[in-house]
Motif scaffolding. Structure first.
Motif, PDB file in Angstrom:
ATOM      1  N   CYS A  45       0.837  -1.206   0.000  1.00  0.00           N
ATOM      2  CA  CYS A  45       0.000   0.000   0.000  1.00  0.00           C
ATOM      3  C   CYS A  45       0.868   1.251   0.000  1.00  0.00           C
ATOM      4  O   CYS A  45       1.794   1.377   0.790  1.00  0.00           O
ATOM      5  CB  CYS A  45      -0.887  -0.021   1.253  1.00  0.00           C
TER       6      CYS A  45
ATOM      7  N   ASN B  35      -0.541   4.363   0.103  1.00  0.00           N
ATOM      8  CA  ASN B  35      -1.381   5.447   0.632  1.00  0.00           C
ATOM      9  C   ASN B  35      -1.909   6.418  -0.430  1.00  0.00           C
ATOM     10  O   ASN B  35      -2.233   7.545  -0.116  1.00  0.00           O
ATOM     11  CB  ASN B  35      -0.646   6.244   1.719  1.00  0.00           C
ATOM     12  N   THR B  36      -1.947   5.992  -1.671  1.00  0.00           N
ATOM     13  CA  THR B  36      -2.480   6.882  -2.704  1.00  0.00           C
ATOM     14  C   THR B  36      -3.973   6.668  -2.897  1.00  0.00           C
ATOM     15  O   THR B  36      -4.616   7.426  -3.621  1.00  0.00           O
ATOM     16  CB  THR B  36      -1.781   6.635  -4.061  1.00  0.00           C
ATOM     17  N   ILE B  37      -4.509   5.621  -2.281  1.00  0.00           N
ATOM     18  CA  ILE B  37      -5.932   5.337  -2.468  1.00  0.00           C
ATOM     19  C   ILE B  37      -6.741   6.100  -1.425  1.00  0.00           C
ATOM     20  O   ILE B  37      -7.137   5.566  -0.397  1.00  0.00           O
ATOM     21  CB  ILE B  37      -6.193   3.821  -2.430  1.00  0.00           C
ATOM     22  N   THR B  38      -6.972   7.363  -1.702  1.00  0.00           N
ATOM     23  CA  THR B  38      -7.775   8.196  -0.810  1.00  0.00           C
ATOM     24  C   THR B  38      -9.174   8.317  -1.399  1.00  0.00           C
ATOM     25  O   THR B  38      -9.396   7.964  -2.561  1.00  0.00           O
ATOM     26  CB  THR B  38      -7.151   9.597  -0.700  1.00  0.00           C
ATOM     27  N   LEU B  39     -10.075   8.834  -0.585  1.00  0.00           N
ATOM     28  CA  LEU B  39     -11.444   8.994  -1.065  1.00  0.00           C
ATOM     29  C   LEU B  39     -11.487   9.903  -2.299  1.00  0.00           C
ATOM     30  O   LEU B  39     -12.175   9.604  -3.282  1.00  0.00           O
ATOM     31  CB  LEU B  39     -12.296   9.585   0.069  1.00  0.00           C
ATOM     32  N   ASP B  40     -10.726  10.986  -2.242  1.00  0.00           N
ATOM     33  CA  ASP B  40     -10.666  11.903  -3.394  1.00  0.00           C
ATOM     34  C   ASP B  40     -10.159  11.204  -4.638  1.00  0.00           C
ATOM     35  O   ASP B  40     -10.708  11.365  -5.732  1.00  0.00           O
ATOM     36  CB  ASP B  40      -9.737  13.086  -3.079  1.00  0.00           C
ATOM     37  N   ALA B  41      -9.096  10.439  -4.444  1.00  0.00           N
ATOM     38  CA  ALA B  41      -8.495   9.746  -5.588  1.00  0.00           C
ATOM     39  C   ALA B  41      -9.484   8.764  -6.193  1.00  0.00           C
ATOM     40  O   ALA B  41      -9.573   8.623  -7.415  1.00  0.00           O
ATOM     41  CB  ALA B  41      -7.229   9.037  -5.149  1.00  0.00           C
TER      42      ALA B  41
ATOM     43  N   GLU C  28     -12.744   8.995  -6.080  1.00  0.00           N
ATOM     44  CA  GLU C  28     -13.771   9.781  -6.756  1.00  0.00           C
ATOM     45  C   GLU C  28     -13.297  10.190  -8.144  1.00  0.00           C
ATOM     46  O   GLU C  28     -14.018  10.072  -9.132  1.00  0.00           O
ATOM     47  CB  GLU C  28     -14.041  11.046  -5.938  1.00  0.00           C
TER      48      GLU C  28
ATOM     49  N   SER D  68      -2.169   0.428  -5.071  1.00  0.00           N
ATOM     50  CA  SER D  68      -1.873   1.823  -5.354  1.00  0.00           C
ATOM     51  C   SER D  68      -2.917   2.339  -6.335  1.00  0.00           C
ATOM     52  O   SER D  68      -3.481   1.564  -7.108  1.00  0.00           O
ATOM     53  CB  SER D  68      -0.470   1.911  -5.979  1.00  0.00           C
ATOM     54  N   ILE D  69      -3.160   3.620  -6.320  1.00  0.00           N
ATOM     55  CA  ILE D  69      -4.215   4.173  -7.175  1.00  0.00           C
ATOM     56  C   ILE D  69      -3.959   3.883  -8.658  1.00  0.00           C
ATOM     57  O   ILE D  69      -4.896   3.723  -9.436  1.00  0.00           O
ATOM     58  CB  ILE D  69      -4.406   5.702  -6.917  1.00  0.00           C
TER      59      ILE D  69
END
Ligand SMILES: [Zn+2]
Ligand SMILES: [Zn+2]
Length: 245
Positions: A166, A168-174, A176, A216-217
């Motif tokens: 991981c 940490n690039t998988i944020t809620l914003d990302a 969306e 990762s995103i």
């Protein structure tokens, strides 16, 4: 004459104990069956190499003849053979189980992969009743202690893979943004995704974690449930999108 003296053991025996031999004056072998058996055995032991070589040559030169003979024999003796086999399996139950177990556990990684693939391919093309049986079996299996543990381990492993890779690039914003980039459709089949039914929307790893993909995103996409299940742990080019699903 009902008895005869064996030339070898010198016993006086009933004529039943002698093989027939047309060349001899009384039509019987001059050694008893028992002595003959011992003689033959000794001969075979002393001439093992010669006999092996000869029989090997014979088998090599008479492949078709032997195959035909074997086939005929097995056709004519089906019941006897299957009975014998069954008896053999009964008699050697434990050794056979042990051997199977050893073979199973000593398999190389390639052999295991091949085994899994074979099983999977078989199930994929299996008749519906077989699939149904497998589903029922799985249901029971994953409810059992052993099955629960297997499932737990597998989820644990997957979670560990995810955490270890991981970034940490998988944020809620990302996430969306990703949905927007995909025009709110499934990455694979392009069907619109119904965001009101979250269970039907899957975040799919493009390169599966099991194959070294990272969490990762850049390695995730939104996918419909159907595509996600079908893709499972395949690489994108191994996975054929079923547009009719
Ligand atoms: Zn004898
Ligand atoms: Zn899809």
């Amino acid at each position: 004459m009902t008895t005869k003296i064996c030339y070898k053991c010198k016993n006086s025996l009933n004529v039943d104990n002698f093989h027939k031999q047309s060349r001899s004056p009384d039509g019987l072998s001059n050694v008893c069956k028992n002595c003959k058996r011992i003689q033959d055995k000794e001969y075979r032991e002393q001439n093992k190499e010669k006999i092996d070589l000869k029989s090997k040559e014979y088998r090599k030169n008479n492949k078709e003849k032997i195959a035909l003979k074997d086939k005929k024999y097995s056709e004519q003796n089906k019941e006897v053979i299957s009975k014998k086999r069954k008896e053999y399996r009964e008699r050697n139950k434990e050794q056979l189980a042990e051997r199977r177990k050893q073979k199973y556990h000593s398999a190389s990684e390639e052999e295991i992969a091949l085994r899994k693939k074979k099983k999977k391919d078989y199930l994929k093309n299996a008749p519906e009743h077989v699939k149904q049986r497998k589903r029922e079996y799985d249901k029971k299996y994953f409810a059992s202690e052993r099955g629960k543990n297997v499932l737990k381990n597998s989820l644990h492993k997957r979670r560990a893979q995810m955490l270890s890779s991981c970034d940490n690039t998988i944020t809620l914003d990302a996430l969306e943004n990703l949905a927007k980039e995909q025009n709110y459709t499934c990455k694979w089949c392009n069907k619109p995704l119904n965001y009101e039914l979250p269970k039907q929307i899957h975040l799919d790893h493009i390169i599966p974690l099991a194959k070294g993909g990272i969490h990762s995103i850049d390695n995730v996409c939104w996918s419909c449930a159907s595509c996600n299940f079908k893709k499972s742990s395949k690489l994108p080019d191994e996975f054929i999108v079923d547009l009719n699903a």
